[in-house]
Design an enzyme around this catalytic site. Sequence first.
Site, mmCIF file in Angstrom:
data_model
loop_
_atom_site.group_PDB
_atom_site.id
_atom_site.type_symbol
_atom_site.label_atom_id
_atom_site.label_comp_id
_atom_site.label_asym_id
_atom_site.label_seq_id
_atom_site.Cartn_x
_atom_site.Cartn_y
_atom_site.Cartn_z
ATOM 1 N N GLU A 186 19.413 11.101 -19.132
ATOM 2 C CA GLU A 186 20.088 9.950 -19.734
ATOM 3 C C GLU A 186 21.617 10.034 -19.612
ATOM 4 O O GLU A 186 22.342 9.531 -20.474
ATOM 5 C CB GLU A 186 19.679 9.806 -21.209
ATOM 6 C CG GLU A 186 18.195 9.530 -21.387
ATOM 7 C CD GLU A 186 17.809 9.292 -22.835
ATOM 8 O OE1 GLU A 186 18.595 9.651 -23.724
ATOM 9 O OE2 GLU A 186 16.728 8.754 -23.071
ATOM 10 N N GLU A 193 10.302 7.206 -20.006
ATOM 11 C CA GLU A 193 10.117 7.163 -21.461
ATOM 12 C C GLU A 193 9.768 5.749 -21.914
ATOM 13 O O GLU A 193 10.646 4.885 -21.995
ATOM 14 C CB GLU A 193 11.378 7.640 -22.195
ATOM 15 C CG GLU A 193 11.674 9.111 -22.010
ATOM 16 C CD GLU A 193 12.808 9.608 -22.900
ATOM 17 O OE1 GLU A 193 13.140 8.904 -23.883
ATOM 18 O OE2 GLU A 193 13.355 10.687 -22.603
#
Length: 747
Positions: A184, A253
């Site tokens: 991320e 995710e």
Amino acid sequence: MKPRTPIAPFALLIFFSSSITYCFAGNVTYDSRSLIINGRRELIISAAIHYPRSVPGMWPGLVQQAKEGGVNTIESYVFWNGHELSPGKYYFGGRFNLVKFIKIIQQARMYMILRIGPFVAAEYNYGGIPVWLHYIPGTVFRNDTEPFKYHMQKFMTLIVDMMKREKLFASQGGPIILAQVENEYGYYESFYGEGGKRYALWAAKMAVAQNIGVPWIMCQQFDTPDPVINTCNSFYCDQFTPHSPSMPKIWTENWPGWFKTFGGRDPHRPSEDIAFSVARFFQKGGSVHNYYMYHGGTNFGRTAGGPFITTSYDYEAPIDEYGLPRNPKWGHLKELHGAIKLCEHALLNGERSNLSLGSSQEADVYADSSGACAAFLANMDDKNDKTVVFRNVSYHLPAWSVSILPDCKKVVFNTANVRAQSSTVEMVPENLQPSEASPDNGSKGLKWQVFKEIAGIWGEADFVKSGFVDHINTTKDTTDYLWYTTSIIVNENEEFLKNGSRPVLLIESKGHALHAFANQELQGSASGNGTHPPFKYKNPISLKAGKNEIALLSMTVGLQNAGPFYEWVGAGITSVKITGFNSGTLDLSTYSWTYKIGLQGEHLGIYNPGYRNNINWVSTMEPPKNQPLTWYKAVVKQPPGDEPIGLDMLKMGKGLAWLNGEEIGRYWPRKSRKSSPHDECVQECDYRGKFNPDKCITGCGEPSQRWYHIPRSWFKPSENILVIFEEKGGDPTKITFSIRKISGFPK
């Protein structure tokens, strides 16, 4: 003509009964459609199961439960701070036995996605990076600084070499088909400027140079250099496009729920909506999908981040914290996975065409020259059901749903039509019973041993300083606790001593919580919340003529786990004043303060069954209630049966718990409260429409966490030592075990 929707309810049962076997290959590549494993395109349906958030005894059951749910891959981060306890000192035992975990996946004939990172975020303490690394001069996390890059590369190489040595990469015949570097980073790269861009590029090149024989991914990185694949994290990734047209569409995710915080409400994501998001992803050409989390598990000990992340990391996942299927979600997704796998050949080999079926309705059709055909009919209207005509047949589409037609004719699954049986979970109380091996077994009840901490400095002071130090920089996260202690002299002529009034103690703190004591007596407590740790304390204080000792116990409740420069976020007291004196306000902020790191009981290790230090335990059948700074110990029986166990701490205040020396974790039955005027709980959640963590919340005014998971494997057949440290006062006689029982769904 009356609308009709052909349904094939038994197709999925046939599919799963015949079913899934996976051969490990020597070659994993990819094209724009999917991963290519052993020369064959494959759909990947993955389940996140974090090995440190459960115990080895649970791993085989969790993996098998996922496989039975139609999953073919397990995903996990690698948790650096659990493995490298100090520079060059490594640990891979117990819950951190990574190789054992992956070999269990291999034995189950499943694939593995290994997210080495080594930054993980994950609501895990310090984002999974060791705290010691912050104190190496010149280090800035996730930036172009040599100390960080050196230690990161050293750890990544250690993990890669370990996997190679154990032959766990698919290129060696093992289960690992993808590996991830960083995590991320694209969210925060702009904050780090040119140094951040150089670091991201360096991390990608460093990973590729490891030469592991399987593709690398970099989650949520928008400018990943080839051949590293960028991926998506979100509630909805159907419109996600890889940075290169030659790369497959990967969703690392998809969040089937959300995490909880102490003082926060209980968030839920309906089964219909999570199924809708998955179906839309595959409808739009996705080929690798991972649930984060499929089993959330438990933040044992002090591993929760945040701050204020609960010990439970249940995440409302398809498998609950205790390892039981959560139905109907688990069953509904199992049916979805079966329907998608029936479409696999057409999805990965057919040509895709898109048809408009209305203003918010569409069909995506996959067909090839062999005659294979699969269709997804979607209704994105979040309020109204619709009837559409596809290939001269009418289909009823509920609002916010996708119908799956593996042969372009018959609907085998609709995301809004939940056919899976619901289950009911109960926490059945089981009173603590004295162990048969205990010398007190002949007594009428449970015998407790009690030890009370001193409020303030125990033993020798660690140091004395004018003003305040940062809590985290002082403890370096070796403990949650730091004592700040000073003293004042109160003149006997003070008016408040004569008229019975009390001065007011005012404290400001960067977080996360504190207890204030005067002359060994608790005056009050205060804390921040899950979003804003800084807080103010304002309470009357009881003072006497003469010398008064002020002792403030500052506490952390998990360190920051994400954000730009998150490692520089501090904690601890910044201002202390007392109002109500004849001369006005007394400012103690510049006084000389004496500091002590941690608790005496921690220092002595009294939670450890084998500790050898002498300590003044007091034995009693009636342990003190509502007494702060108190350790409680009891020798108890294992609860009967084989169902999972929770520790009910509803009547306690805040503290830590252990069983047989194993860290159950932080407990804090803090009641939930509003974070905004519009933050309301719901009786029933409407699955239709875009989801966010505040959409479907329950538990208003209830404790954020009441029960604390104790794995069955931690119990011994007879003698079990339960140790509790209570900070502010509770009733230990009301502590019970609770047996987690599930009904309404076959085991």
